[in-house]
Scaffold this motif. Structure first.
Motif, mmCIF file in Angstrom:
data_model
loop_
_atom_site.group_PDB
_atom_site.id
_atom_site.type_symbol
_atom_site.label_atom_id
_atom_site.label_comp_id
_atom_site.label_asym_id
_atom_site.label_seq_id
_atom_site.Cartn_x
_atom_site.Cartn_y
_atom_site.Cartn_z
ATOM 1 N N ASP A 1 0.854 -1.178 0.000
ATOM 2 C CA ASP A 1 0.000 0.000 0.000
ATOM 3 C C ASP A 1 0.891 1.229 0.000
ATOM 4 O OD1 ASP A 1 -1.799 2.001 0.285
ATOM 5 O OD2 ASP A 1 -2.814 1.178 2.037
ATOM 6 N N PRO A 2 1.049 1.894 -1.129
ATOM 7 C CA PRO A 2 1.978 3.032 -1.176
ATOM 8 C C PRO A 2 1.558 4.203 -0.318
ATOM 9 C CG PRO A 2 0.697 2.878 -3.200
ATOM 10 C CD PRO A 2 0.405 1.636 -2.415
ATOM 11 N N LEU A 3 0.279 4.244 0.117
ATOM 12 C CA LEU A 3 -0.146 5.338 0.977
ATOM 13 C C LEU A 3 0.408 5.197 2.382
ATOM 14 C CD1 LEU A 3 -3.872 5.821 -0.070
ATOM 15 C CD2 LEU A 3 -1.918 7.261 -0.610
ATOM 16 N N LEU A 4 0.782 3.977 2.787
ATOM 17 C CA LEU A 4 1.341 3.779 4.115
ATOM 18 C C LEU A 4 2.826 4.106 4.100
ATOM 19 C CD1 LEU A 4 -0.360 0.469 5.245
ATOM 20 C CD2 LEU A 4 -1.019 2.797 5.766
ATOM 21 N N PHE A 5 3.282 4.764 5.150
ATOM 22 C CA PHE A 5 4.690 5.087 5.253
ATOM 23 C C PHE A 5 5.457 3.829 5.650
ATOM 24 C CE2 PHE A 5 2.442 9.068 5.980
ATOM 25 C CZ PHE A 5 3.072 9.887 5.057
ATOM 26 N N GLN A 6 6.521 3.528 4.932
ATOM 27 C CA GLN A 6 7.199 2.251 5.064
ATOM 28 C C GLN A 6 8.496 2.317 5.861
ATOM 29 O OE1 GLN A 6 7.714 0.630 1.118
ATOM 30 N NE2 GLN A 6 5.805 1.486 0.420
ATOM 31 N N GLY B 1 -2.226 8.557 -6.821
ATOM 32 C CA GLY B 1 -0.837 8.610 -7.244
ATOM 33 C C GLY B 1 -0.667 8.328 -8.729
ATOM 34 N N ILE B 2 0.559 8.437 -9.164
ATOM 35 C CA ILE B 2 0.919 8.194 -10.564
ATOM 36 C C ILE B 2 1.946 7.074 -10.593
ATOM 37 C CG2 ILE B 2 1.892 9.187 -12.668
ATOM 38 C CD1 ILE B 2 1.014 11.932 -11.632
ATOM 39 N N ARG B 3 1.625 5.976 -11.246
ATOM 40 C CA ARG B 3 2.539 4.844 -11.322
ATOM 41 C C ARG B 3 3.735 5.196 -12.203
ATOM 42 N NH1 ARG B 3 1.650 0.605 -7.682
ATOM 43 N NH2 ARG B 3 -0.557 0.679 -7.142
ATOM 44 N N ALA B 4 4.916 4.876 -11.706
ATOM 45 C CA ALA B 4 6.156 5.086 -12.447
ATOM 46 C C ALA B 4 7.026 3.861 -12.240
ATOM 47 C CB ALA B 4 6.877 6.344 -11.983
ATOM 48 N N GLY B 5 6.757 2.819 -13.033
ATOM 49 C CA GLY B 5 7.470 1.565 -12.839
ATOM 50 C C GLY B 5 7.071 0.921 -11.524
ATOM 51 N N SER B 6 8.051 0.637 -10.693
ATOM 52 C CA SER B 6 7.772 0.055 -9.383
ATOM 53 C C SER B 6 7.656 1.132 -8.304
ATOM 54 C CB SER B 6 8.869 -0.938 -9.009
ATOM 55 O OG SER B 6 10.135 -0.287 -8.960
ATOM 56 N N PHE B 7 7.501 2.392 -8.694
ATOM 57 C CA PHE B 7 7.321 3.508 -7.768
ATOM 58 C C PHE B 7 5.951 4.127 -7.987
ATOM 59 C CE2 PHE B 7 11.839 2.999 -7.710
ATOM 60 C CZ PHE B 7 12.258 3.441 -6.465
ATOM 61 N N VAL B 8 5.515 4.889 -6.992
ATOM 62 C CA VAL B 8 4.270 5.650 -7.086
ATOM 63 C C VAL B 8 4.575 7.089 -6.686
ATOM 64 C CG1 VAL B 8 1.879 5.861 -6.344
ATOM 65 C CG2 VAL B 8 2.935 3.601 -6.482
ATOM 66 N N LEU B 9 4.171 8.031 -7.522
ATOM 67 C CA LEU B 9 4.415 9.454 -7.285
ATOM 68 C C LEU B 9 3.129 10.105 -6.798
ATOM 69 C CD1 LEU B 9 6.204 12.021 -7.545
ATOM 70 C CD2 LEU B 9 5.354 12.212 -9.899
ATOM 71 N N PHE B 10 3.246 10.857 -5.691
ATOM 72 C CA PHE B 10 2.106 11.585 -5.131
ATOM 73 C C PHE B 10 2.418 13.085 -5.180
ATOM 74 C CE2 PHE B 10 1.914 7.410 -3.184
ATOM 75 C CZ PHE B 10 0.584 7.076 -3.335
ATOM 76 N N PRO B 11 1.998 13.784 -6.223
ATOM 77 C CA PRO B 11 2.220 15.237 -6.289
ATOM 78 C C PRO B 11 1.083 16.009 -5.634
ATOM 79 C CG PRO B 11 1.371 14.447 -8.371
ATOM 80 C CD PRO B 11 1.453 13.244 -7.458
ATOM 81 N N ALA C 1 5.910 16.822 -3.382
ATOM 82 C CA ALA C 1 5.867 15.566 -4.132
ATOM 83 C C ALA C 1 6.533 14.484 -3.293
ATOM 84 C CB ALA C 1 6.565 15.700 -5.486
ATOM 85 N N ARG C 2 5.991 13.288 -3.411
ATOM 86 C CA ARG C 2 6.533 12.136 -2.685
ATOM 87 C C ARG C 2 6.571 10.946 -3.629
ATOM 88 N NH1 ARG C 2 3.719 8.250 0.691
ATOM 89 N NH2 ARG C 2 5.178 7.163 2.040
ATOM 90 N N LEU C 3 7.741 10.359 -3.796
ATOM 91 C CA LEU C 3 7.945 9.197 -4.648
ATOM 92 C C LEU C 3 8.321 8.026 -3.762
ATOM 93 C CD1 LEU C 3 8.115 8.168 -7.617
ATOM 94 C CD2 LEU C 3 10.580 8.652 -7.495
ATOM 95 N N VAL C 4 7.475 6.991 -3.735
ATOM 96 C CA VAL C 4 7.679 5.884 -2.812
ATOM 97 C C VAL C 4 7.660 4.574 -3.585
ATOM 98 C CG1 VAL C 4 5.214 5.787 -2.312
ATOM 99 C CG2 VAL C 4 6.817 4.758 -0.714
ATOM 100 N N PHE D 1 11.506 9.196 -1.707
ATOM 101 C CA PHE D 1 12.039 10.541 -1.948
ATOM 102 C C PHE D 1 10.908 11.539 -1.703
ATOM 103 C CE2 PHE D 1 14.243 7.589 -4.738
ATOM 104 C CZ PHE D 1 15.575 7.856 -4.454
ATOM 105 N N ARG D 2 11.244 12.620 -1.043
ATOM 106 C CA ARG D 2 10.223 13.619 -0.714
ATOM 107 C C ARG D 2 10.795 15.019 -0.875
ATOM 108 N NH1 ARG D 2 8.320 16.192 4.109
ATOM 109 N NH2 ARG D 2 10.027 15.199 5.242
ATOM 110 N N ALA D 3 9.978 15.906 -1.430
ATOM 111 C CA ALA D 3 10.389 17.301 -1.597
ATOM 112 C C ALA D 3 9.163 18.189 -1.414
ATOM 113 C CB ALA D 3 10.999 17.534 -2.975
ATOM 114 N N ASN D 4 9.333 19.286 -0.703
ATOM 115 C CA ASN D 4 8.253 20.271 -0.581
ATOM 116 C C ASN D 4 8.861 21.656 -0.436
ATOM 117 O OD1 ASN D 4 8.608 20.915 2.356
ATOM 118 N ND2 ASN D 4 8.061 18.767 2.580
#
Length: 585
Positions: free
Chosen positions: A178-183, A208-218, A248-251, A261-264
């Motif tokens: 579950d990409p919404l959960l912090f891992q 989120g936006i699927r990017a391969g095996s990652f999910v991006l949450f802008p 943005a958060r890429l998990v 990865f996280r940036a704000n």
């Protein structure tokens, strides 16, 4: 031939008596069965020892024959109450699956032989609740059994023969699924983001936006703000501002290991007082390496740039504000020994204060720059999956680059001792879709001390209280309890440090399906050790959020700040109003 004549006569006699014997045996069996059915269970066991219940075998029965257990005897599926008779159904039914033992009656997780499949379970249907809770593995127990097949006459589709470990995997997927959960949250447990995630329940979750095996949450938040006291001082000056906050958060979405990865950023532009503009950002990356099923290594790197607040202990009342840059690296090694978990943690933080300018005069703040290193060990004992107790011991070293304006070295060494409780309660969700935590976080109490290396400065010590707990009393309401203790730094003459205690309560309630209201109160008390200065800040907040869709939210927030100090001309009141929109994916 006499002998030949006797043979048919003997055969005829045996046939006639054999038929009579069979009829007699059948009659005796019927009479015995009727007598046993009318006798108490205890008397039945005395007549027929084979009916006495005994300890179950390694795998235990898949179904329990209620007629083989004495009245009032528990059908929990463990101990001597479990019968080893052949499987039988209770009473005829139009649906044979109705005769299966309910999981509430049979508890296979506590089978004495360690079986993971001591009872067959119903297949969950729409509207059913799941009662499968995570169970921790036990050292030294290996299950070599196979799940039994369905009983004759029962629809195989109505019986769940999977082992409990497999069922739990599908009922309660692990956090990496579950990409919404912090891992990666064991870096510093007191700053765990999952309780805050539980507190901020919403009618829609970002996809989120699927990017391969990652999910991006802008996400992008824009708002207009009005401030009644921009400088946060006795002389209130009001102004309006435009606030833009992209993030943005890429998990990763891996079954093993994790990367994030996280940036704000924060861009605030005031209409009149440009000195109060904010140009801040945060960059962070976290990683988790799963060495074994019970051991992992986590690491985090971050950089934070922000402008110093006017209300900070050493903040400037006029002119520009100092840029505060914080570079941090933290790592932790976590290992689980059945119920006991151990953590070794270490971190390095470097704080740099930029120069300020007031009416053409530049002031260097290099004497305020310092580095903090910290080492900690933490032990946690799990009483059950929803409750754990822990103790933690930590030490730190604060090293300043230069002496202050009075020639005093403000470097110090500190100690922290904490004990507390961790919560992770579970409650089934409607439809059998899994379990959600209803009480999460931790609370701890302890004692700490910070000892300046200079004899000219006093020690800073006291009780420390840290808490980050979210409670969900209902599906519509969430309550967050937050507390934080810290021994801050200051350049004030004769002051060894600031003993700061903060505590707050926030409430979030769903007023309508798409309308959520919030309210909170926070109090911070600061004592300057080595002087008589005492400061208290009370912050009251309230707000509304309306969800236009899954990707768009409009909001309004109001905050009132009341700052009191025993020093003259320092107390003030301030109000902030924000109205804006948050767009995300």
């Amino acid at each position: 031939m006499p002998t030949i004549t006797a043979i048919p006569i003997g055969v005829e006699w045996l046939q006639r008596h054999a038929v009579a014997g069979a009829v007699a045996c059948m009659t005796a069996a019927v009479i015995t069965g009727l007598s046993l059915s009318a006798m108490p269970a205890a008397a039945q066991q005395a007549v027929q020892p084979s009916l006495r219940p005994r300890q179950s075998e390694a795998t235990g029965p898949t179904l329990l024959d209620r007629n083989s257990v004495a009245p009032g005897t528990s059908l929990s599926g463990r101990g001597p109450n479990v019968s080893d008779l052949p499987v039988a159904l209770d009473t005829p039914s139009s649906d044979p699956a109705d005769t299966l033992i309910d999981p509430d009656d049979a508890d296979p997780t506590e089978d004495p032989a360690g079986s993971n499949n001591a009872a067959q379970r119903r297949v969950l249907r729409d509207g059913d609740l799941s009662d499968i809770e995570p169970q921790q593995p036990r050292d030294g127990i290996v299950d070599m059994t196979e799940p039994p097949g369905p009983i004759d006459g029962i629809d195989p589709a109505a019986v769940d023969t999977r082992a409990l470990d497999e069922a739990r995997l599908f009922e309660n997927p692990p956090p990496p699924d579950d990409p919404l959960l912090f891992q990666i949250e064991e870096l510093e447990p007191v700053l765990d983001r999952r309780p805050q995630r539980l507190f901020r329940f919403e009618p829609f979750d970002p996809v989120g936006i699927r990017a391969g095996s990652f999910v991006l949450f802008p996400e992008l938040e824009t708002s207009g703000a009005f401030f009644t006291n921009v400088f946060k001082g006795p002389g209130a000056r009001s102004d309006v501002a435009l606030d833009v906050r992209p993030s943005a958060r890429l998990v990763s979405n891996w079954s093993r290991h994790a990367l994030e990865f996280r940036a704000n950023g924060t861009l605030t532009t005031f209409n009149e007082f440009s000195s109060e503009d904010d140009r801040a950002y945060t960059l962070e990356t976290r990683g988790r390496l799963d060495i074994t099923r019970r051991t992992n290594f986590q690491v985090g790197l971050s950089r934070d740039l922000a402008q110093e607040s006017r209300s900070a202990p050493d903040g400037r009342n006029a002119g520009t504000r100092a840029d505060v840059t914080t570079d941090r690296a933290i790592a932790s090694l976590n290992h689980r020994l059945n119920r006991l978990s151990l953590q070794l943690r270490g971190s390095v933080s470097d704080l740099d204060f930029g120069a300020t300018e007031n009416q053409g005069v530049v002031q260097d703040n290099a004497s305020r720059n310092y580095r903090v290193t910290e080492q900690a060990v933490r032990a946690t004992w799990e009483f059950k999956p929803t409750l754990s107790a822990f103790s933690e011991v930590a030490i730190n070293q604060r090293d300043y680059d230069r002496r202050d304006a009075n020639g005093i070295d403000r470097s110090s060494d500190g100690e922290r001792y904490r004990v507390g409780l961790s919560f992770a309660g579970l409650e089934p969700t409607p439809g059998g879709s899994g379990a959600r935590p209803m009480l999460a976080g931790e609370v701890s109490v302890g004692w700490g001390i910070q000892r300046p290396r200079s004899s000219a400065l006093p020690d800073v010590s006291g009780v420390i209280l840290d808490s980050t707990v979210t409670w969900r009393p209902s599906a519509l309401t969430a309550v967050a309890f937050n507390a934080r203790s810290d021994f801050g730094e200051t350049q004030s003459d004769g002051v060894g440090g600031i003993n700061s205690q903060s505590i707050g309560v926030d409430i979030r309630h769903e007023l309508r399906r798409f309308l959520i209201g919030t309210a909170g109160v926070d109090v911070t008390v600061s004592n300057f050790e080595g002087s008589t200065i005492e400061e208290t800040e009370l912050r009251l907040t309230t707000g509304l959020e309306y969800f236009l869709s899954r990707d768009a939210v409009v909001f309004s927030r109001y905050a009132h700040i009341k700052f009191d100090s025993n020093q003259p001309s320092t107390s003030y009141d301030a109000d902030e109003v924000r109205v804006g929109m948050r767009i995300r994916r």
